[in-house]
Design a protein around this motif. Structure first.
Motif, PDB file in Angstrom:
ATOM      1  N   LEU A  27      36.695  16.238  74.680  1.00  0.00           N
ATOM      2  CA  LEU A  27      35.861  17.362  75.186  1.00  0.00           C
ATOM      3  C   LEU A  27      35.741  18.348  73.862  1.00  0.00           C
ATOM      4  CD1 LEU A  27      36.372  18.283  78.691  1.00  0.00           C
ATOM      5  CD2 LEU A  27      34.513  16.965  77.854  1.00  0.00           C
ATOM      6  N   GLY A  28      36.929  18.539  73.257  1.00  0.00           N
ATOM      7  CA  GLY A  28      37.032  19.400  72.091  1.00  0.00           C
ATOM      8  C   GLY A  28      36.868  18.991  70.700  1.00  0.00           C
ATOM      9  N   GLY A  29      36.707  17.577  70.430  1.00  0.00           N
ATOM     10  CA  GLY A  29      36.357  16.948  69.155  1.00  0.00           C
ATOM     11  C   GLY A  29      34.716  17.650  68.765  1.00  0.00           C
ATOM     12  N   PRO A  30      33.844  17.303  69.836  1.00  0.00           N
ATOM     13  CA  PRO A  30      32.513  17.487  69.459  1.00  0.00           C
ATOM     14  C   PRO A  30      32.375  19.295  69.185  1.00  0.00           C
ATOM     15  CG  PRO A  30      32.619  16.109  71.290  1.00  0.00           C
ATOM     16  CD  PRO A  30      33.936  16.228  71.002  1.00  0.00           C
ATOM     17  N   PHE A  31      33.075  20.033  69.958  1.00  0.00           N
ATOM     18  CA  PHE A  31      33.351  21.353  69.736  1.00  0.00           C
ATOM     19  C   PHE A  31      33.747  21.652  68.375  1.00  0.00           C
ATOM     20  CE2 PHE A  31      34.469  25.916  70.441  1.00  0.00           C
ATOM     21  CZ  PHE A  31      33.557  26.520  70.828  1.00  0.00           C
ATOM     22  N   LEU A  32      34.858  21.201  67.726  1.00  0.00           N
ATOM     23  CA  LEU A  32      35.317  21.390  66.452  1.00  0.00           C
ATOM     24  C   LEU A  32      34.136  20.987  65.410  1.00  0.00           C
ATOM     25  CD1 LEU A  32      37.289  21.933  64.455  1.00  0.00           C
ATOM     26  CD2 LEU A  32      38.198  19.613  64.633  1.00  0.00           C
ATOM     27  N   VAL A  56      54.446  19.955  78.567  1.00  0.00           N
ATOM     28  CA  VAL A  56      53.767  19.047  79.077  1.00  0.00           C
ATOM     29  C   VAL A  56      53.177  18.100  77.840  1.00  0.00           C
ATOM     30  CG1 VAL A  56      52.626  20.062  81.004  1.00  0.00           C
ATOM     31  CG2 VAL A  56      51.526  20.206  78.744  1.00  0.00           C
ATOM     32  N   GLY A  57      53.594  18.400  76.559  1.00  0.00           N
ATOM     33  CA  GLY A  57      53.299  17.828  75.461  1.00  0.00           C
ATOM     34  C   GLY A  57      51.981  18.240  74.791  1.00  0.00           C
ATOM     35  N   PRO A  58      51.575  17.947  73.546  1.00  0.00           N
ATOM     36  CA  PRO A  58      50.288  18.245  72.955  1.00  0.00           C
ATOM     37  C   PRO A  58      49.014  18.317  73.606  1.00  0.00           C
ATOM     38  CG  PRO A  58      50.873  16.523  71.791  1.00  0.00           C
ATOM     39  CD  PRO A  58      52.022  16.572  72.925  1.00  0.00           C
ATOM     40  N   ILE A  59      48.269  19.157  73.879  1.00  0.00           N
ATOM     41  CA  ILE A  59      47.047  19.439  74.603  1.00  0.00           C
ATOM     42  C   ILE A  59      46.125  19.986  73.684  1.00  0.00           C
ATOM     43  CG2 ILE A  59      45.571  20.248  76.424  1.00  0.00           C
ATOM     44  CD1 ILE A  59      48.111  20.471  78.137  1.00  0.00           C
ATOM     45  N   GLY A  60      45.156  18.898  73.006  1.00  0.00           N
ATOM     46  CA  GLY A  60      44.568  19.567  72.014  1.00  0.00           C
ATOM     47  C   GLY A  60      43.064  20.074  72.235  1.00  0.00           C
ATOM     48  N   PHE A  61      42.795  20.960  71.152  1.00  0.00           N
ATOM     49  CA  PHE A  61      41.560  21.666  71.336  1.00  0.00           C
ATOM     50  C   PHE A  61      41.357  22.779  72.211  1.00  0.00           C
ATOM     51  CE2 PHE A  61      40.572  17.657  69.438  1.00  0.00           C
ATOM     52  CZ  PHE A  61      40.066  17.868  68.045  1.00  0.00           C
ATOM     53  N   VAL A  62      42.402  23.020  73.185  1.00  0.00           N
ATOM     54  CA  VAL A  62      42.281  24.141  74.153  1.00  0.00           C
ATOM     55  C   VAL A  62      42.311  25.447  73.512  1.00  0.00           C
ATOM     56  CG1 VAL A  62      43.190  25.087  76.281  1.00  0.00           C
ATOM     57  CG2 VAL A  62      42.911  22.716  76.259  1.00  0.00           C
ATOM     58  N   ALA A  63      43.367  25.547  72.661  1.00  0.00           N
ATOM     59  CA  ALA A  63      43.669  26.888  71.773  1.00  0.00           C
ATOM     60  C   ALA A  63      42.386  27.157  70.936  1.00  0.00           C
ATOM     61  CB  ALA A  63      44.847  26.801  71.388  1.00  0.00           C
ATOM     62  N   LEU A  64      41.792  26.020  70.388  1.00  0.00           N
ATOM     63  CA  LEU A  64      40.671  26.331  69.549  1.00  0.00           C
ATOM     64  C   LEU A  64      39.424  26.848  70.189  1.00  0.00           C
ATOM     65  CD1 LEU A  64      39.558  25.820  66.582  1.00  0.00           C
ATOM     66  CD2 LEU A  64      38.725  23.464  67.605  1.00  0.00           C
ATOM     67  N   ALA A  65      39.126  25.965  71.311  1.00  0.00           N
ATOM     68  CA  ALA A  65      37.752  26.020  72.208  1.00  0.00           C
ATOM     69  C   ALA A  65      37.821  27.240  73.038  1.00  0.00           C
ATOM     70  CB  ALA A  65      37.403  25.052  72.654  1.00  0.00           C
ATOM     71  N   ALA A  66      38.910  27.745  73.804  1.00  0.00           N
ATOM     72  CA  ALA A  66      39.008  28.632  74.791  1.00  0.00           C
ATOM     73  C   ALA A  66      38.615  30.085  74.092  1.00  0.00           C
ATOM     74  CB  ALA A  66      40.409  28.647  75.635  1.00  0.00           C
ATOM     75  N   LEU A  98      43.579   9.332  83.253  1.00  0.00           N
ATOM     76  CA  LEU A  98      43.924   9.607  82.032  1.00  0.00           C
ATOM     77  C   LEU A  98      44.715  10.930  82.019  1.00  0.00           C
ATOM     78  CD1 LEU A  98      40.501   9.030  80.145  1.00  0.00           C
ATOM     79  CD2 LEU A  98      42.469   7.479  80.434  1.00  0.00           C
ATOM     80  N   PRO A  99      45.714  10.827  80.994  1.00  0.00           N
ATOM     81  CA  PRO A  99      46.415  12.219  80.700  1.00  0.00           C
ATOM     82  C   PRO A  99      45.486  13.229  80.210  1.00  0.00           C
ATOM     83  CG  PRO A  99      47.425  10.477  79.595  1.00  0.00           C
ATOM     84  CD  PRO A  99      46.235   9.868  80.132  1.00  0.00           C
ATOM     85  N   VAL A 100      45.937  14.553  80.536  1.00  0.00           N
ATOM     86  CA  VAL A 100      44.834  15.611  80.444  1.00  0.00           C
ATOM     87  C   VAL A 100      44.653  15.793  79.066  1.00  0.00           C
ATOM     88  CG1 VAL A 100      46.831  17.414  80.131  1.00  0.00           C
ATOM     89  CG2 VAL A 100      44.475  18.147  81.109  1.00  0.00           C
ATOM     90  N   GLY A 101      45.545  15.645  78.131  1.00  0.00           N
ATOM     91  CA  GLY A 101      45.602  15.801  76.672  1.00  0.00           C
ATOM     92  C   GLY A 101      44.274  14.984  76.082  1.00  0.00           C
ATOM     93  N   ILE A 102      44.046  13.734  76.610  1.00  0.00           N
ATOM     94  CA  ILE A 102      43.181  12.736  76.146  1.00  0.00           C
ATOM     95  C   ILE A 102      41.728  13.244  76.599  1.00  0.00           C
ATOM     96  CG2 ILE A 102      41.982  10.403  76.520  1.00  0.00           C
ATOM     97  CD1 ILE A 102      44.740   9.385  76.622  1.00  0.00           C
ATOM     98  N   VAL A 103      41.642  14.062  77.834  1.00  0.00           N
ATOM     99  CA  VAL A 103      40.303  14.429  78.032  1.00  0.00           C
ATOM    100  C   VAL A 103      39.810  15.504  77.339  1.00  0.00           C
ATOM    101  CG1 VAL A 103      38.861  15.330  80.048  1.00  0.00           C
ATOM    102  CG2 VAL A 103      40.750  13.588  80.568  1.00  0.00           C
ATOM    103  N   THR A 104      40.951  16.534  77.064  1.00  0.00           N
ATOM    104  CA  THR A 104      40.731  17.878  76.424  1.00  0.00           C
ATOM    105  C   THR A 104      40.234  17.480  74.794  1.00  0.00           C
ATOM    106  OG1 THR A 104      43.045  18.267  75.695  1.00  0.00           O
ATOM    107  CG2 THR A 104      42.037  19.276  77.658  1.00  0.00           C
TER     108      THR A 104
END
Length: 331
Positions: free
Chosen positions: A313-318, A253-263, A304-310
Motif C-alpha cells: 500500500l505504501g509503495g504507490p504513496f511514496l 514486530v520487525g520492520p513495517i514499511g511506509f507507515v511512518a512515511l504515510a501516516a 500475509l505478514p502485516v509488513g508485506i501489506v503495508t
C-alpha cells in the motif's frame, strides 16, 4: 480538527474490535466490546483476552509509535520523505536483529545480545544508526536535506549488509530472519505487549509534552530561536524520541514499511494543517497497521505478514509523494 482526531480514535478502536473478532471462531463486534469491558462468556473471554487481544494491541501500539516517529522526523527535517524507514533507522534495527539471529552466540558482544534478545538488539541497532547519521550530517547544525541524503545512503548499505548475512547464514536461521524481516504480528503475546506499551507511553508522552518545541521547529530555525527554543537541544531530543519510537516498533514486530512515511502525510491532509499533527499522525498509523493486519490475515486468500501489506500500500504513496515534490520543484 478535534472532530477528525476523535473520528480517527473511534476508527482505531473499531478496527481493533474487528481484528479481534475475525478468525476461525468469529465473534461479533458487540460481543468483543462486551468482553473488553468485563462481560461475555468464558470461552469468549479466553479467545479475546488471551489469544487475540495481544496481537491487536501490538498492532495498535506499533502503529502509534510509527505514526508519531514519522511526524516528528518530517516536522523537524521539513521533508515529507524523512521517515525512519527511508532514513535507515529501521534498517539499522533490522541489521542488528538479523545479526543476532544468524550469528547467534559467537563472540562476547553478540553473545551479550543473545542474552538480551532480539528486541533489545533491534533497539540498540536503531539508536546507533541514528547517532551515526546525525554525526555524519552535522555541519555546525543539522539540515534536513543533508540528513535525508545520508540516511538514504545508510539505508542502502544496511540493506546490503542484511542481504549478505542472509546469503551466508544457515538455512534455518535465514527462515527465522525472513519471518521477522517481513514484519509479522504472529505469535504476539502479553509478554510482548507490555514492553511496547511502556515504551510508547513514556516516549510518546514526552513527545506530546514537547509539541510546542516541535511546532516551533516546523516554522524554521530563525523563528524557533525567536520563540526561545534551544535549536540543537530541541532537535536532538525530539529526534531521539522519534528514533526510540521507531526502534521500539521494529523491535516488537520487525520492520513495517511506509507507515511512518504515510501516516503523517495522510493526517496532515485530513486535518488540513501546515505540518504533520502529532496525535493524529499516531492514530493514523494505528489505523493503517490494524487495517493492514485485517487485510493480510482475513481478506486475502493466503495470510500475509502485516509488513508485506503495508509495503504494497505504501509503495504507490511514496511514488505519489516523489511526483508531487518534483512538480513543486519544477513549478
Amino acid at each position: 480538527m478535534v472532530a477528525i482526531t476523535l473520528a480517527l480514535l473511534l476508527a482505531a478502536f473499531l478496527l481493533l474490535c474487528i481484528n479481534i473478532g475475525r478468525g476461525e471462531y468469529s465473534i461479533p463486534i458487540p460481543t468483543v466490546v462486551e468482553v473488553l469491558f468485563g462481560g461475555g462468556e468464558k470461552v469468549e473471554r479466553f479467545i479475546v483476552m488471551d489469544l487475540r487481544l495481544p496481537r491487536g494491541l501490538t498492532a495498535l501500539l506499533t502503529g502509534l509509535a510509527l505514526g508519531m516517529a514519522g511526524a516528528i522526523t518530517q516536522s523537524i527535517l521539513r521533508n515529507p520523505l524523512a521517515s525512519p524507514d527511508i532514513l535507515g533507522i529501521t534498517a539499522g534495527a533490522s541489521a542488528a536483529a538479523v545479526t543476532l539471529i544468524v550469528v547467534g552466540g559467537g563472540g562476547s558482544f553478540v553473545g551479550l545480545l543473545a542474552v538480551l534478545g532480539i528486541p533489545i538488539a533491534a533497539l540498540l541497532g536503531g539508536i546507533l544508526t541514528a547517532v551515526a547519521i546525525y554525526l555524519l550530517a552535522w555541519r555546525g547544525g543539522v539540515q534536513g536535506y543533508r540528513v535525508v541524503l545520508i540516511g538514504i545512503g545508510a539505508n542502502a548499505m544496511l540493506i546490503a549488509l542484511i542481504q549478505w548475512l542472509l546469503i551466508s547464514a544457515d538455512i534455518n536461521d535465514v527462515s527465522r530472519a525472513q519471518v521477522w524481516l517481513n514484519g509479522s504480528l504472529n505469535g504476539s503475546d502479553w509478554e510482548q505487549v507490555w514492553p511496547v506499551a511502556i515504551g510508547v507511553a513514556v516516549v510518546g508522552t514526552a513527545a506530546v509534552i514537547s509539541s510546542f518545541t516541535l511546532g516551533a521547529l516546523q516554522l524554521g530555525d530563525d523563528t524557533a530561536r525567536a520563540l526561545g527554543v534551544r535549536l540543537q537541544t530541541g532537535q536532538g531530543a525530539l529526534l531521539l524520541a522519534a528514533v526510540a519510537l521507531a526502534a521500539i516498533a521494529t523491535a516488537a514486530v520487525g520492520p513495517i514499511g511506509f507507515v511512518a512515511l504515510a501516516a503523517p502525510q495522510v493526517a496532515m491532509r485530513l486535518l488540513r494543517t501546515p505540518g504533520p499533527p502529532l496525535i493524529a499522525s499516531a492514530l493514523t498509523g494505528a489505523v493503517l497497521v490494524l487495517g493492514s493486519d485485517i487485510i493480510g490475515r482475513t481478506v486475502l486468500p493466503v495470510e500475509l505478514p502485516v509488513g508485506i501489506v503495508t509495503s504494497a500500500l505504501g509503495g504507490p504513496f511514496l511514488i505519489y509523494l516523489l511526483i508531487r515534490n518534483n512538480r513543486k520543484v519544477t513549478a
